[in-house]
Design a protein around this motif. Structure first.
Motif, PDB file in Angstrom:
ATOM      1  N   GLN A  65      64.190  58.982 -30.337  1.00  0.00           N
ATOM      2  CA  GLN A  65      65.505  59.128 -29.736  1.00  0.00           C
ATOM      3  C   GLN A  65      66.045  60.523 -30.009  1.00  0.00           C
ATOM      4  N   LEU A  66      66.734  61.079 -29.017  1.00  0.00           N
ATOM      5  CA  LEU A  66      67.356  62.384 -29.227  1.00  0.00           C
ATOM      6  C   LEU A  66      68.574  62.260 -30.125  1.00  0.00           C
ATOM      7  N   GLY A  67      69.327  61.173 -30.027  1.00  0.00           N
ATOM      8  CA  GLY A  67      70.400  60.876 -30.957  1.00  0.00           C
ATOM      9  C   GLY A  67      71.762  61.384 -30.560  1.00  0.00           C
ATOM     10  N   MET A 106      66.542  72.236 -11.083  1.00  0.00           N
ATOM     11  CA  MET A 106      65.847  73.257 -11.858  1.00  0.00           C
ATOM     12  C   MET A 106      65.065  72.581 -12.981  1.00  0.00           C
ATOM     13  N   ASP A 107      64.069  73.269 -13.465  1.00  0.00           N
ATOM     14  CA  ASP A 107      63.294  72.837 -14.615  1.00  0.00           C
ATOM     15  C   ASP A 107      63.767  73.717 -15.762  1.00  0.00           C
ATOM     16  N   ILE A 108      64.592  73.147 -16.657  1.00  0.00           N
ATOM     17  CA  ILE A 108      65.284  73.934 -17.673  1.00  0.00           C
ATOM     18  C   ILE A 108      65.108  73.286 -19.039  1.00  0.00           C
ATOM     19  N   GLU A 109      64.890  74.091 -20.047  1.00  0.00           N
ATOM     20  CA  GLU A 109      64.807  73.597 -21.419  1.00  0.00           C
ATOM     21  C   GLU A 109      66.212  73.228 -21.895  1.00  0.00           C
ATOM     22  N   LEU A 110      66.297  72.228 -22.769  1.00  0.00           N
ATOM     23  CA  LEU A 110      67.605  71.843 -23.302  1.00  0.00           C
ATOM     24  C   LEU A 110      68.297  73.019 -23.978  1.00  0.00           C
ATOM     25  N   SER A 111      67.537  73.844 -24.660  1.00  0.00           N
ATOM     26  CA  SER A 111      68.126  74.991 -25.363  1.00  0.00           C
ATOM     27  C   SER A 111      68.747  76.004 -24.399  1.00  0.00           C
ATOM     28  N   ASN A 152      77.879  67.599 -28.334  1.00  0.00           N
ATOM     29  CA  ASN A 152      79.113  67.989 -29.022  1.00  0.00           C
ATOM     30  C   ASN A 152      79.983  68.859 -28.121  1.00  0.00           C
ATOM     31  N   LYS A 153      79.370  69.809 -27.424  1.00  0.00           N
ATOM     32  CA  LYS A 153      80.130  70.682 -26.523  1.00  0.00           C
ATOM     33  C   LYS A 153      80.781  69.868 -25.420  1.00  0.00           C
ATOM     34  N   ASN A 169      63.777  69.477 -29.376  1.00  0.00           N
ATOM     35  CA  ASN A 169      64.799  69.148 -28.388  1.00  0.00           C
ATOM     36  C   ASN A 169      66.031  68.481 -28.993  1.00  0.00           C
ATOM     37  N   ARG A 170      65.884  67.866 -30.152  1.00  0.00           N
ATOM     38  CA  ARG A 170      66.975  67.087 -30.733  1.00  0.00           C
ATOM     39  C   ARG A 170      68.197  67.951 -31.053  1.00  0.00           C
ATOM     40  N   ALA A 171      68.006  69.055 -31.738  1.00  0.00           N
ATOM     41  CA  ALA A 171      69.145  69.902 -32.123  1.00  0.00           C
ATOM     42  C   ALA A 171      69.874  70.472 -30.904  1.00  0.00           C
ATOM     43  N   PRO A 172      69.161  71.037 -29.919  1.00  0.00           N
ATOM     44  CA  PRO A 172      69.886  71.515 -28.735  1.00  0.00           C
ATOM     45  C   PRO A 172      70.638  70.397 -28.006  1.00  0.00           C
TER      46      PRO A 172
END
Length: 190
Positions: free
Chosen positions: A157-159, A36-41, A136-137, A127-130
């Protein structure tokens, strides 16, 4: 980081994550975010659903997919491999994703080490926060060790912890992106 003892898990945002894992000889099973093409959020809400509620959630979710555009009315996720040519019934798609989500939960509970591969065009503030929320999850629900690999076209970097960022400097071309990823993933990962 040596990932020879890790199970690779495609974590969006495009089907090239699953394709890369397959091409590297590391794909053992199909998981929910493979094709699928899905957003990180849009990934985190799926991870927050209890295993016992996933069937009801998937039913409501896939009934909201527009069969012409192949996109979800909920979050605009694109399903070209599920509702494109050779279209199957929504019921069969729901059954397939239910198997994939159950397989995902089984893997998370197994105690195996998991390397999550995300391929994204741009690592930016949107994208970094999501992504950190997803990390974390997953660190909280996976029983084994976790590693995160992000491959992107940008220089940011997403981090997060247990994290490796690979930048593929080939401009904006998705045509050669997949081949470049395979060339540049360090061999000590494998």
């Amino acid at each position: 980081m040596n990932l020879t003892e890790y199970t690779f898990f495609p974590l969006g945002t495009r089907c090239s994550s699953a394709g890369t894992i397959y091409d590297l000889g590391k794909r053992k099973h199909a998981y929910p975010f493979d094709w699928m093409d899905i957003e990180l959020s849009s990934i985190l809400p799926f991870l927050n659903i209890d295993r016992g509620e996933i069937s009801d959630y998937l039913t409501a979710y896939f009934l909201g997919v527009n069969k012409k555009t192949m996109r979800s009315d909920i979050d605009n996720t694109w399903f070209p491999h599920d509702f494109g040519k050779g279209y199957v019934s929504t019921k069969k798609v729901i059954e397939k994703y239910l198997r994939r989500f159950n397989r995902m939960h089984d893997l998370f509970e197994s105690g195996k080490n998991i390397a999550f591969l995300t391929i994204i065009a741009r690592a930016d503030d949107n994208n970094r926060a999501p992504y950190i929320g997803i990390q974390n999850k997953l660190q909280g629900i996976v029983k084994g060790n976790v590693a995160f690999i992000s491959v992107n076209l940008s220089d940011q970097q997403l981090g997060g912890d247990n994290f490796t960022n690979l930048v593929i400097p080939i401009g904006d071309s998705w045509d050669t992106f997949h081949d470049e990823i395979k060339k540049q993933i360090p061999y000590n990962f494998l």
